[in-house]
Design a protein around this motif. Structure first.
Motif, short mmCIF file in Angstrom:
data_model
loop_
_atom_site.label_atom_id
_atom_site.label_comp_id
_atom_site.label_asym_id
_atom_site.label_seq_id
_atom_site.Cartn_x
_atom_site.Cartn_y
_atom_site.Cartn_z
N ARG A 216 35.61 41.14 38.52
CA ARG A 216 36.39 41.08 37.29
C ARG A 216 37.67 41.92 37.42
NH1 ARG A 216 34.30 43.91 31.89
NH2 ARG A 216 36.18 43.72 30.62
N ARG A 219 40.07 40.14 39.92
CA ARG A 219 40.66 38.94 39.31
C ARG A 219 41.77 39.34 38.34
NH1 ARG A 219 36.19 36.75 38.15
NH2 ARG A 219 36.01 37.51 36.01
N HIS A 220 41.54 40.42 37.61
CA HIS A 220 42.54 40.91 36.65
C HIS A 220 43.78 41.44 37.37
CE1 HIS A 220 44.17 42.64 33.01
NE2 HIS A 220 44.19 43.84 33.56
N THR A 223 46.73 39.20 38.68
CA THR A 223 47.70 38.58 37.77
C THR A 223 48.94 39.45 37.57
OG1 THR A 223 46.67 39.56 35.79
CG2 THR A 223 45.81 37.43 36.54
N PHE A 224 49.03 40.57 38.29
CA PHE A 224 50.17 41.48 38.12
C PHE A 224 50.97 41.59 39.41
CE2 PHE A 224 47.14 42.75 34.92
CZ PHE A 224 47.92 43.02 33.81
N ASN A 297 54.88 44.80 37.40
CA ASN A 297 55.71 43.77 36.76
C ASN A 297 57.13 44.28 36.55
OD1 ASN A 297 53.62 41.97 36.76
ND2 ASN A 297 53.17 42.13 34.58
N ALA A 411 41.25 46.52 31.75
CA ALA A 411 41.15 45.07 31.90
C ALA A 411 40.85 44.43 30.55
CB ALA A 411 40.07 44.71 32.91
N ASP A 412 40.01 45.07 29.74
CA ASP A 412 39.74 44.57 28.39
C ASP A 412 41.00 44.54 27.55
OD1 ASP A 412 37.05 44.23 28.90
OD2 ASP A 412 36.47 46.19 28.07
N MET A 413 41.89 45.51 27.81
CA MET A 413 43.14 45.60 27.06
C MET A 413 44.24 44.72 27.66
SD MET A 413 43.04 49.76 26.82
CE MET A 413 44.73 49.94 26.27
N GLN A 414 43.92 44.04 28.78
CA GLN A 414 44.86 43.16 29.47
C GLN A 414 46.03 43.92 30.10
OE1 GLN A 414 44.22 39.77 29.98
NE2 GLN A 414 42.27 40.50 29.16
N TYR A 415 45.77 45.15 30.54
CA TYR A 415 46.77 45.94 31.26
C TYR A 415 46.25 46.29 32.65
CZ TYR A 415 49.03 46.70 26.71
OH TYR A 415 49.67 46.53 25.51
N ALA A 416 47.18 46.48 33.57
CA ALA A 416 46.80 46.87 34.93
C ALA A 416 46.58 48.38 34.99
CB ALA A 416 47.90 46.48 35.92
#
Length: 503
Positions: A216, A219-220, A223-224, A297, A411-416
């Motif tokens: 997990r 995979r997260h 995306t960065f 990013n 990852a839950d917060m959608q941040y690296a």
């Protein structure tokens, strides 16, 4: 841009070394069999390469469907790894095993590749792929391998990608590093024995859960865009620095591949309670002086770490509050970093015969190495029993468990959130959140309060003229000047993201 004088000198040296020096200590690493890519254009080019190879072979009959699939898989593995190696360091060589015994199902190399990389190797297919790619001019053999039966040791054949292969992949298949990923089914939870050899193991509920969490996280992170804002000459200096360190320590990464964002956990001494730290991603292999140039990013980052983490964890074991500065035990003439290394070595080692640190000078310190070790033990009498006990590997398990929890929360917060053992890097605006979760999960795992420090409150900010590049303007991207490699990677990343969104 790099203000540290030593790093500046390395950058200048990298920009001026001559062709002869390139022939000395060529960078090399073992081949990875577990690279993959999802690209229809690449599959077309791959098939054309396979057809070209088969056109040169002198075979009495065609391969069966099954054999052709196995042959193609080996060509693909070699092609992708040759490409990645060339992109990470244009002089990088790959060590290719061509000893038939290594492809036997009972051989340790074969077993480890099968268990950890989820690849069933075939000597016949590897040989055909290697010879075919060489015959067609896609790879060059730099040095033939050999094996000394008396010593039981040898060197693997070293190979390197040719410009023909790079042109086929970049000009025809239009691939970039960002498209290449790890093959599905790979096992990133790694176990080593007492001799530091990688070994297979039986999965249990603990390893299954760790695998799921790590998958997990990986995979997260994929995306960065995680990169280093460095001038081309400075990036080359970093490449050389990393390679020189690899020559001294084979465990260190031999090159920098900024697309390598896959983490793995490594446990020691055949135990799930020792080690377990995260390795594999490129930012874990660079000197700490370069971390302030890491951008996520294209944005600045902040790095926070646990102050005196391992001393605090040991003190938590005995329920005693640690000193404010665990590395202050007098001896003012001894450099603090040397004291820190000596302390951690005492905790990690299975005895108190600690090798003297290379930066320790008895004349400057005003004491002997043994006197320094004794001063550390005396200053920390409440935890005396843990020195020379090998307990440090159990501490690594705790700090790795804390790191896992912190990364999953982000990852839950959608941040690296990038781990560096006892520190983390995040977007600079998330410093408060990072501190909060570092303290929270430290308390949850260790049962004690944590002291969190800022290692670099604000990382290097790019000059305005380099900071904003119009990704729709290829001419502007290509005129990146001193930062051309960076802006090129930026362009490739956002092109990759756009294509992903379309599909």
């Amino acid at each position: 841009m790099i203000k540290d004088e030593q790093l500046r000198e390395e950058a200048m040296a990298a920009a001026n070394y001559d062709d002869q020096s390139r022939k000395i200590n060529q960078p090399s690493r073992s081949i990875f069999w577990s690279r993959d890519i999802a690209s229809p254009l690449f599959e077309i080019v791959l098939q054309n390469i396979c057809n070209e190879i088969e056109g040169k072979e002198e075979r009495s009959r065609k391969r069966s469907i099954r054999a052709h699939h196995g042959f193609t898989r080996m060509v693909k593995a070699l092609v992708l790894d040759l490409y990645v190696a060339r992109k990470s360091n244009k002089r990088m060589q790959l060590g290719l095993p061509l000893n038939k015994n290594e492809y036997s199902p009972t051989n340790n190399y074969h077993r480890m590749v099968s268990f950890y990389q989820s690849v069933a190797l075939s000597y016949v297919h590897v040989q055909s792929a290697y010879k075919g790619l060489e015959a067609c001019g896609y790879l060059r053999t730099e040095k033939k391998g050999h094996f000394d039966k008396e010593k039981g040791k040898g060197k693997r054949t070293r190979i390197r990608a040719t410009q023909k292969l790079m042109s086929a992949l970049e000009e025809q298949a239009h691939i970039t590093l960002w498209q290449i990923r790890q093959l599905e089914g790979c096992n990133n939870i790694i176990l080593k024995d007492e001799n530091k050899d990688i070994i297979p193991y039986e999965h249990n509920s603990q390893t299954t859960k760790m695998s799921e969490n790590l998958e997990r996280i990986n995979r997260h992170l994929s995306t960065f865009w995680i990169d280093l804002y460095l001038k081309d000459t400075e990036f080359e200096a970093l490449r050389r620095h990393v390679w020189n360190r690899h020559l001294e320590d084979e465990e260190a990464l031999p090159s920098i591949d900024v697309s390598a964002r896959t983490l793995r956990r490594i446990f020691n001494n055949s135990s799930w309670n020792e080690g377990g730290r995260f390795y594999g991603a490129w930012w874990l292999g660079i000197p700490k002086e370069y971390r302030k140039y890491i951008h996520i990013n294209g944005k600045q980052t902040v790095e926070l770490d646990y102050s005196g983490m391992h001393p605090a964890l040991v003190y938590a074991e005995v329920g005693v509050t640690p000193p404010l500065d665990p590395y202050d035990m007098g001896l003012e003439n001894v450099v603090r970093d040397v004291k820190k290394v000596a302390f951690n070595s005492l905790v990690n080692a299975s005895n108190k015969n600690i090798k003297q640190h290379s930066d320790f000078n008895e004349m400057d310190a005003g004491c002997s190495w043994q006197e320094l070790l004794e001063a550390i033990i005396d200053a920390h009498s409440p935890i005396r029993e843990y020195f020379g006990s090998g307990f440090g590997l159990q501490l690594q398990k705790k700090d790795a468990d804390i790191a896992e929890k912190v990364m999953l929360r982000f990852a839950d917060m959608q941040y690296a959130c990038l781990p560096v053992h006892d520190s983390f890097l995040v977007h600079h605006a998330l410093a408060d959140e990072l501190r909060e979760y570092m303290e929270h999960y430290y308390m949850e795992v260790a049962g004690a309060m944590a002291k969190v420090d800022g290692k670099s409150i604000l990382t290097y900010d790019a000059p305005v003229e380099h900071k904003f590049v119009d990704m729709g303007n290829v001419e502007e991207m290509l005129s990146g000047g001193e930062y051309r490699e960076y802006t090129n990677r930026q362009y490739q990343w956002y092109s990759y993201i756009d294509n992903m969104n379309i599909t």
